[in-house]
Design a protein around this motif. Structure first.
Motif, PDB file in Angstrom:
ATOM      1  N   VAL A  61       0.821  -1.220   0.000  1.00 50.64           N
ATOM      2  CA  VAL A  61       0.000   0.000   0.000  1.00 50.64           C
ATOM      3  C   VAL A  61       0.851   1.264   0.000  1.00 50.64           C
ATOM      4  CG1 VAL A  61      -1.980  -1.146   1.064  1.00 50.64           C
ATOM      5  CG2 VAL A  61      -0.364   0.108   2.516  1.00 50.64           C
ATOM      6  N   ASN A  62       2.158   1.095   0.130  1.00 54.50           N
ATOM      7  CA  ASN A  62       3.102   2.211   0.052  1.00 54.50           C
ATOM      8  C   ASN A  62       4.151   1.911  -1.013  1.00 54.50           C
ATOM      9  OD1 ASN A  62       2.531   4.092   2.455  1.00 54.50           O
ATOM     10  ND2 ASN A  62       2.545   2.065   3.418  1.00 54.50           N
TER      11      ASN A  62
ATOM     12  N   GLN B 175       4.656   3.318   9.368  1.00 56.04           N
ATOM     13  CA  GLN B 175       3.366   2.697   9.638  1.00 56.04           C
ATOM     14  C   GLN B 175       3.543   1.349  10.338  1.00 56.04           C
ATOM     15  OE1 GLN B 175       1.437   2.787   5.791  1.00 56.04           O
ATOM     16  NE2 GLN B 175       1.843   4.986   5.646  1.00 56.04           N
TER      17      GLN B 175
ATOM     18  N   ILE C 154      -2.866   3.193   8.478  1.00 54.26           N
ATOM     19  CA  ILE C 154      -2.680   3.698   7.110  1.00 54.26           C
ATOM     20  C   ILE C 154      -3.677   4.797   6.761  1.00 54.26           C
ATOM     21  CG2 ILE C 154      -1.698   1.519   6.308  1.00 54.26           C
ATOM     22  CD1 ILE C 154      -4.369   1.078   4.723  1.00 54.26           C
TER      23      ILE C 154
ATOM     24  N   LYS D  38      -2.898   8.117   5.073  1.00 54.01           N
ATOM     25  CA  LYS D  38      -1.491   8.045   4.671  1.00 54.01           C
ATOM     26  C   LYS D  38      -1.362   7.127   3.464  1.00 54.01           C
ATOM     27  CE  LYS D  38      -0.149   8.454   9.490  1.00 54.01           C
ATOM     28  NZ  LYS D  38      -1.292   7.950  10.237  1.00 54.01           N
ATOM     29  N   ALA D  39      -1.965   5.943   3.558  1.00 54.75           N
ATOM     30  CA  ALA D  39      -1.923   4.980   2.468  1.00 54.75           C
ATOM     31  C   ALA D  39      -3.282   4.316   2.277  1.00 54.75           C
ATOM     32  CB  ALA D  39      -0.859   3.919   2.736  1.00 54.75           C
TER      33      ALA D  39
ATOM     34  N   LEU E 132      -4.714  10.313  -1.526  1.00 53.51           N
ATOM     35  CA  LEU E 132      -3.965   9.099  -1.852  1.00 53.51           C
ATOM     36  C   LEU E 132      -3.442   9.130  -3.280  1.00 53.51           C
ATOM     37  CD1 LEU E 132      -6.166   6.366  -0.144  1.00 53.51           C
ATOM     38  CD2 LEU E 132      -4.088   7.465   0.727  1.00 53.51           C
TER      39      LEU E 132
ATOM     40  N   ARG F 154      -0.223  11.042  -4.085  1.00 51.73           N
ATOM     41  CA  ARG F 154       1.070  10.439  -3.741  1.00 51.73           C
ATOM     42  C   ARG F 154       1.814  10.018  -5.001  1.00 51.73           C
ATOM     43  NH1 ARG F 154       0.022   5.554  -0.218  1.00 51.73           N
ATOM     44  NH2 ARG F 154       2.222   5.702   0.279  1.00 51.73           N
TER      45      ARG F 154
ATOM     46  N   TRP G 272      -7.598   1.137  -0.081  1.00 47.56           N
ATOM     47  CA  TRP G 272      -6.278   1.664  -0.382  1.00 47.56           C
ATOM     48  C   TRP G 272      -6.057   1.580  -1.887  1.00 47.56           C
ATOM     49  CZ3 TRP G 272      -7.223  -2.535   2.825  1.00 47.56           C
ATOM     50  CH2 TRP G 272      -7.112  -3.785   2.208  1.00 47.56           C
TER      51      TRP G 272
ATOM     52  N   THR H  56      -3.053   0.430  -4.833  1.00 48.59           N
ATOM     53  CA  THR H  56      -1.786  -0.254  -5.094  1.00 48.59           C
ATOM     54  C   THR H  56      -1.482  -0.168  -6.586  1.00 48.59           C
ATOM     55  OG1 THR H  56      -2.756  -2.415  -5.570  1.00 48.59           O
ATOM     56  CG2 THR H  56      -2.218  -1.940  -3.251  1.00 48.59           C
TER      57      THR H  56
END
Length: 177
Positions: A39-40, A50, A75, A78-79, A98, A101, A151, A153
């Motif tokens: 997820v990041n 995290q 998350i 953030k994610a 999100l 990012r 999230w 990806t």
């Protein structure tokens, strides 16, 4: 011993060695770490921060902790996202944050004069389609509450995310749940 070719894009492929026994805490750490890496993408520092927050929350919660809920919380914004099921404006804000990012922008197609906001299904569908066109996947996960969570990806990580989410007991899927 079989040799494995290193693939920098495959963080999950060899995460669970076949011949090494781990206790439950070690296995949870491995799976949680893989989840956070997925997820990041391309941001190991964020995943590390995290992960530290997850471990602290897990320790504080004790034996009754739900790892999936703890990960969702660490998350959030953030994610991942976690908003009320009828909060279209909050969902759009979270998804915009999100997507930014990766320098992506979602066109919500809203008329500035419109008083009614779209429903959350329409928001999720618009985000899913536009992100998919750019090779990203929007995921949603069952929360057991009157909320929406998920999230984003890389599209190429869908199979790995299915495995990791399943190992964490998450009912997650790309797109609208």
């Amino acid at each position: 011993m079989a040799s494995h070719e290193y693939d920098p894009d495959d963080n999950f492929g060899h995460a669970f060695p076949r011949h090494v026994e781990t206790d439950d805490d070690d296995a949870l750490d491995v799976v949680a770490w893989q989840f956070l890496l997925l997820v990041n993408p391309d941001d190991e520092d964020a995943a590390l921060q995290q992960f530290a927050a997850f471990r602290a929350a897990l320790e504080e919660a004790g034996g009754d902790a739900d790892p999936a809920a703890l990960l969702r919380d660490v998350i959030d914004w953030k994610a991942g996202f976690h908003v009320g099921e009828d909060d279209a404006a909050g969902l759009m804000d979270a998804l915009d944050e999100l997507a930014s990012r990766w320098r992506q922008r979602i066109d919500w197609g809203l008329d500035e004069d419109a008083e009614a906001s779209p429903d959350t299904d329409a928001v999720l569908q618009a985000a899913f389609v536009q992100l998919r066109e750019r090779h990203y996947s929007l995921w949603t996960v069952e929360t057991g509450e009157a909320t929406l969570a998920g999230w984003i990806t890389h599209e190429r990580d869908e199979e790995a995310m299915q495995l990791v989410a399943g190992a964490l007991g998450m009912s997650a899927r790309p797109g609208i749940g």
